[in-house]
Design an enzyme around this catalytic site. Structure first.
Site, PDB file in Angstrom:
ATOM      1  N   ASP A  66      66.474   8.864  22.917  1.00 41.41           N
ATOM      2  CA  ASP A  66      65.248   9.281  23.621  1.00 41.41           C
ATOM      3  C   ASP A  66      65.353   8.940  25.112  1.00 41.41           C
ATOM      4  OD1 ASP A  66      64.086  10.056  21.143  1.00 41.41           O
ATOM      5  OD2 ASP A  66      63.710   7.944  20.729  1.00 41.41           O
ATOM      6  N   HIS A  93      60.685   6.460  17.270  1.00 40.62           N
ATOM      7  CA  HIS A  93      61.669   7.550  17.407  1.00 40.62           C
ATOM      8  C   HIS A  93      61.259   8.755  16.565  1.00 40.62           C
ATOM      9  CE1 HIS A  93      65.452   9.602  18.033  1.00 40.62           C
ATOM     10  NE2 HIS A  93      65.676   9.645  16.743  1.00 40.62           N
TER      11      HIS A  93
HETATM   12  N1  NAD Z   1      68.403   7.552  15.843  1.00 41.94           N
HETATM   13  C1  NAD Z   1      68.896   8.673  16.383  1.00 41.94           C
HETATM   14  O1  NAD Z   1      68.831   8.860  17.602  1.00 41.94           O
HETATM   15  C2  NAD Z   1      69.517   9.734  15.551  1.00 41.94           C
HETATM   16  C3  NAD Z   1      70.018  10.907  16.128  1.00 41.94           C
HETATM   17  C4  NAD Z   1      70.607  11.878  15.323  1.00 41.94           C
HETATM   18  C5  NAD Z   1      70.713  11.640  13.949  1.00 41.94           C
HETATM   19  N2  NAD Z   1      70.202  10.509  13.420  1.00 41.94           N
HETATM   20  C6  NAD Z   1      70.296  10.187  11.985  1.00 41.94           C
HETATM   21  O2  NAD Z   1      71.605   9.682  11.704  1.00 41.94           O
HETATM   22  C7  NAD Z   1      71.902   9.902  10.322  1.00 41.94           C
HETATM   23  C8  NAD Z   1      73.267  10.502  10.181  1.00 41.94           C
HETATM   24  O3  NAD Z   1      73.301  11.775  10.792  1.00 41.94           O
HETATM   25  P1  NAD Z   1      74.634  12.631  10.771  1.00 41.94           P
HETATM   26  O4  NAD Z   1      74.358  13.846  11.574  1.00 41.94           O
HETATM   27  O5  NAD Z   1      75.788  11.736  11.139  1.00 41.94           O
HETATM   28  O6  NAD Z   1      74.700  13.004   9.224  1.00 41.94           O
HETATM   29  P2  NAD Z   1      75.959  13.453   8.369  1.00 41.94           P
HETATM   30  O7  NAD Z   1      75.409  14.111   7.160  1.00 41.94           O
HETATM   31  O8  NAD Z   1      76.960  14.167   9.238  1.00 41.94           O
HETATM   32  O9  NAD Z   1      76.644  12.073   7.979  1.00 41.94           O
HETATM   33  C9  NAD Z   1      76.044  11.207   7.051  1.00 41.94           C
HETATM   34  C10 NAD Z   1      77.160  10.328   6.465  1.00 41.94           C
HETATM   35  O10 NAD Z   1      76.556   9.396   5.570  1.00 41.94           O
HETATM   36  C11 NAD Z   1      77.391   9.295   4.416  1.00 41.94           C
HETATM   37  N3  NAD Z   1      76.587   8.839   3.273  1.00 41.94           N
HETATM   38  C12 NAD Z   1      75.819   9.589   2.465  1.00 41.94           C
HETATM   39  N4  NAD Z   1      75.286   8.806   1.505  1.00 41.94           N
HETATM   40  C13 NAD Z   1      75.719   7.555   1.710  1.00 41.94           C
HETATM   41  C14 NAD Z   1      75.512   6.314   1.056  1.00 41.94           C
HETATM   42  N5  NAD Z   1      74.754   6.241  -0.028  1.00 41.94           N
HETATM   43  N6  NAD Z   1      76.106   5.224   1.544  1.00 41.94           N
HETATM   44  C15 NAD Z   1      76.878   5.295   2.640  1.00 41.94           C
HETATM   45  N7  NAD Z   1      77.109   6.429   3.319  1.00 41.94           N
HETATM   46  C16 NAD Z   1      76.534   7.547   2.853  1.00 41.94           C
HETATM   47  C17 NAD Z   1      77.936  10.697   4.216  1.00 41.94           C
HETATM   48  O11 NAD Z   1      79.124  10.663   3.469  1.00 41.94           O
HETATM   49  C18 NAD Z   1      78.185  11.130   5.663  1.00 41.94           C
HETATM   50  O12 NAD Z   1      79.480  10.751   6.092  1.00 41.94           O
HETATM   51  C19 NAD Z   1      70.760  10.775   9.804  1.00 41.94           C
HETATM   52  O13 NAD Z   1      69.828   9.930   9.180  1.00 41.94           O
HETATM   53  C20 NAD Z   1      70.157  11.366  11.068  1.00 41.94           C
HETATM   54  O14 NAD Z   1      68.827  11.727  10.910  1.00 41.94           O
HETATM   55  C21 NAD Z   1      69.622   9.561  14.193  1.00 41.94           C
HETATM   56  O1  LMR Z   2      65.600  14.904  15.513  1.00 42.63           O
HETATM   57  C1  LMR Z   2      66.260  14.539  14.561  1.00 42.63           C
HETATM   58  O2  LMR Z   2      65.899  14.740  13.392  1.00 42.63           O
HETATM   59  C2  LMR Z   2      67.576  13.863  14.787  1.00 42.63           C
HETATM   60  C3  LMR Z   2      67.547  12.748  15.755  1.00 42.63           C
HETATM   61  O3  LMR Z   2      66.645  11.758  15.450  1.00 42.63           O
HETATM   62  C4  LMR Z   2      67.395  13.188  17.174  1.00 42.63           C
HETATM   63  O4  LMR Z   2      66.577  12.613  17.881  1.00 42.63           O
HETATM   64  O5  LMR Z   2      68.132  14.107  17.602  1.00 42.63           O
END
Ligand code: NAD
Ligand code: LMR
Length: 229
Positions: A66, A93
């Site tokens: 953010d 967030h």
């Molecule tokens: N805080 C932020 O700014 C922010 C920004 C973007 C995404 N996110 C979040 O980050 C997370 C991951 O996003 P992504 O795009 O990398 O997703 P993704 O689907 O590409 O990756 C998720 C990973 O988690 C693994 N996984 C699934 N179940 C699991 C378990 N039980 N134990 C351990 N690992 C497991 C999967 O194998 C995969 O490698 C999501 O929750 C998404 O919403 C947060």
């Molecule tokens: O917006 C989402 O769901 C993913 C992540 O938290 C983001 O801020 O890009």
């Protein structure tokens, strides 16, 4: 899909991972990025409390993306390099819980009411903008990785003993009446060593804060109830 829709899948994953952390590395500094961060951080806290390992200084929800977005969009409006801009983003967030404090931007500047509306909306909905653009193919990836590295690096610099490492993060907090809140924190050898107050807010930000707190309260409660049920 919203961050909250992810609750059903991610709440269990975060609980399981937190149980493993409590068992295998109870003193680790934990950065929670899994959404919805406003609920997953309280989930991790509840698991650690149950295990007797909870240290509020060592549990941080990652809201850095953010701040990265806010710096980018504000820099665009001001015609500056985003690296020279610092926008505090507080609250949480998701949607209205993401509260950019445009009155506290560094370098000091001012915005028209139209710019304030545009920037607040763009910063609050930056993640949704990406999710919609990817049309079912996921959420932000590269910018998330950038934000995660930037935040983890700040934690590591704090651990190393660097002075004045200050970033925004969603932490156990007494800045508001809520048990968790994102604001500027100073990172040090023991994790979160200082949590800064919000500073003077203008009327627009005070109204945004009330909206943010309302939504945050139920998201936090949802996380707590998931573990306590
Ligand atoms: N805080 C932020 O700014 C922010 C920004 C973007 C995404 N996110 C979040 O980050 C997370 C991951 O996003 P992504 O795009 O990398 O997703 P993704 O689907 O590409 O990756 C998720 C990973 O988690 C693994 N996984 C699934 N179940 C699991 C378990 N039980 N134990 C351990 N690992 C497991 C999967 O194998 C995969 O490698 C999501 O929750 C998404 O919403 C947060
Ligand atoms: O917006 C989402 O769901 C993913 C992540 O938290 C983001 O801020 O890009």
């Amino acid at each position: 899909m919203t961050r909250d829709d992810l609750f059903n899948i991610n709440a269990g994953i975060v609980r399981t991972l937190s149980e493993a952390i409590a068992k295998c590395c109870p003193n680790a500094i934990v950065n929670v990025i899994s959404n919805p961060v406003n609920s997953t951080v309280p989930i991790a806290a509840e698991v650690f409390k149950k295990a007797g390992t909870f240290d509020p200084k060592k549990l941080l929800g990652v809201t850095m993306l953010d701040v990265v977005r806010a710096n980018t969009f504000v820099a665009e409006v001001l015609g500056l390099d985003p690296r020279d801009v610092n926008v505090p983003v507080v609250g949480g967030h998701a949607g209205v819980t993401i509260l950019p404090l445009l009155s506290q931007v560094k370098p000091p500047c001012s915005f028209t009411p139209k710019e304030v509306d545009y920037l607040t909306d763009r910063i609050q909905n930056g993640g949704t903008e990406v999710v919609e653009a990817k049309a079912g193919a996921g959420s932000a990836t590269l910018s998330m990785a950038y934000a995660a590295v930037k935040f983890a690096d700040a934690c590591l610099r704090g651990l190393r003993g660097d002075a004045s490492v200050v970033e925004c993060a969603f932490v156990a907090s007494q800045v508001t009446e809520l048990p968790f809140f994102a604001s500027k924190v100073r990172l040090g050898r023991t994790g979160v060593e200082e949590i800064y107050p919000l500073g003077p807010l203008n009327e627009y930000e005070r109204a945004g804060l009330e909206r943010a707190k309302k939504e945050l309260e139920s998201s936090i409660q949802k996380g707590v109830s998931f573990v306590r049920k």
